[in-house]
Design an enzyme around this catalytic site. Structure first.
Site, PDB file in Angstrom:
ATOM      1  N   ASP A  10       0.826  -1.206   0.000  1.00 41.26           N
ATOM      2  CA  ASP A  10       0.000   0.000   0.000  1.00 41.26           C
ATOM      3  C   ASP A  10       0.868   1.268   0.000  1.00 41.26           C
ATOM      4  O   ASP A  10       2.024   1.240   0.430  1.00 41.26           O
ATOM      5  CB  ASP A  10      -0.885   0.045   1.250  1.00 41.26           C
ATOM      6  CG  ASP A  10      -2.013  -0.961   1.232  1.00 41.26           C
ATOM      7  OD1 ASP A  10      -2.126  -1.716   0.248  1.00 41.26           O
ATOM      8  OD2 ASP A  10      -2.776  -0.996   2.214  1.00 41.26           O
TER       9      ASP A  10
ATOM     10  N   HIS B 277       3.863  -2.189   3.189  1.00 42.10           N
ATOM     11  CA  HIS B 277       3.840  -0.832   2.657  1.00 42.10           C
ATOM     12  C   HIS B 277       5.158  -0.517   1.958  1.00 42.10           C
ATOM     13  O   HIS B 277       6.231  -0.790   2.510  1.00 42.10           O
ATOM     14  CB  HIS B 277       3.583   0.181   3.773  1.00 42.10           C
ATOM     15  CG  HIS B 277       2.240   0.008   4.418  1.00 42.10           C
ATOM     16  ND1 HIS B 277       1.993  -0.954   5.375  1.00 42.10           N
ATOM     17  CD2 HIS B 277       1.062   0.658   4.220  1.00 42.10           C
ATOM     18  CE1 HIS B 277       0.731  -0.896   5.753  1.00 42.10           C
ATOM     19  NE2 HIS B 277       0.135   0.074   5.072  1.00 42.10           N
TER      20      HIS B 277
END
Length: 246
Positions: free
Chosen positions: A49, A195
């Site tokens: 993400d 991430h």
């Protein structure tokens, strides 16, 4: 009941419908979202993400390329526009590029109209940037409201959650703790969230080579979401199992 009490009771009921039910049924229970694939196989989906970020995404891509792995990236369109060469590298190396958000903001803090529009705008922008259709979207923090769900439906996308959260974004996270969390939580058919930008980028690029080695040593096949066998939106039966902590 006084007018003030009626107003407070109405507000509480409205919040329960708008935030409480989506939190319980979708975010916790997995209703209508992709959360896992076939637990009888050895596949796991690897997702990232918040990118792309030129300071951290290249190291993530280098580790994936070295391991021969393709992943799914939930991107922020405004970042992709600022770094078109990095977006092109994601596409050239065969990774799945999907919308994260138009504005990276927790859904509970957005006005309903903004929460509804966010999946629409993010999906539109990523489709234009990649030149391909979009099937999935993951909202920031995996958070939902009723407006978020309606926005995803209007955009024609299915929400994606996860089964493995390595907490790479935590203030006390280290590459070793992130690796240990993935190793502890991962199960066949799971969806891993990491991430490649933001707070998680402090630890994930350094942790990723070891994470990939661990998964390989345990005979997991690491795939993109679109290749995860048995992945489907959760049903009410899945909600019951998730809330019981299966």
């Amino acid at each position: 009941m006084t007018c003030a009490w009626r107003w407070a009771a109405g507000l509480a009921a409205g919040l329960a419908l708008y935030i409480g039910l989506p939190y319980l049924l979708v975010q916790r229970g997995g209703l209508g979202v992709i959360q896992r694939g076939d637990p009888r196989g050895r596949q796991v989906a690897l997702t990232f993400d918040d990118g792309p970020d030129p300071e951290s995404t290249p190291a993530v891509l280098d580790a994936l390329r070295a391991a021969g792995v393709r992943a799914s990236f939930f991107i922020l369109p405004q970042r992709a526009r600022r770094h078109p060469l990095l977006l092109q590298r994601l596409l050239d190396e065969g990774h799945e590029v999907l919308p994260h958000a138009h504005r990276h903001q927790h859904a509970w803090t957005l006005l309903p109209w903004a929460a509804f529009r966010d999946p629409l705008l993010a999906t539109r922008d990523v489709s234009r940037l990649t030149g391909t259709g979009v099937r999935f979207q993951r909202p920031p923090h995996g958070a939902y409201t009723l407006a978020t769900l309606l926005g995803q439906r209007a955009a024609g996308v299915t929400g994606v959650h996860w089964t493995v959260e390595a907490r790479d974004w935590a203030a006390d996270a280290t590459p070793e703790s992130v690796r240990a969390e993935v190793r502890r939580q991962v199960q066949p058919g799971g969806v891993i969230v990491l991430h490649d930008a933001g707070p998680g980028a402090r630890t994930t690029p350094a942790a990723l080579p070891a994470i990939l080695r661990d998964l390989h040593d345990r005979d997991f096949e690491v795939v993109q979401l679109r290749d995860l066998r048995g992945a489907r939106p959760g049903t009410l039966r899945d909600v019951w199992a998730n809330l019981r902590g299966r």
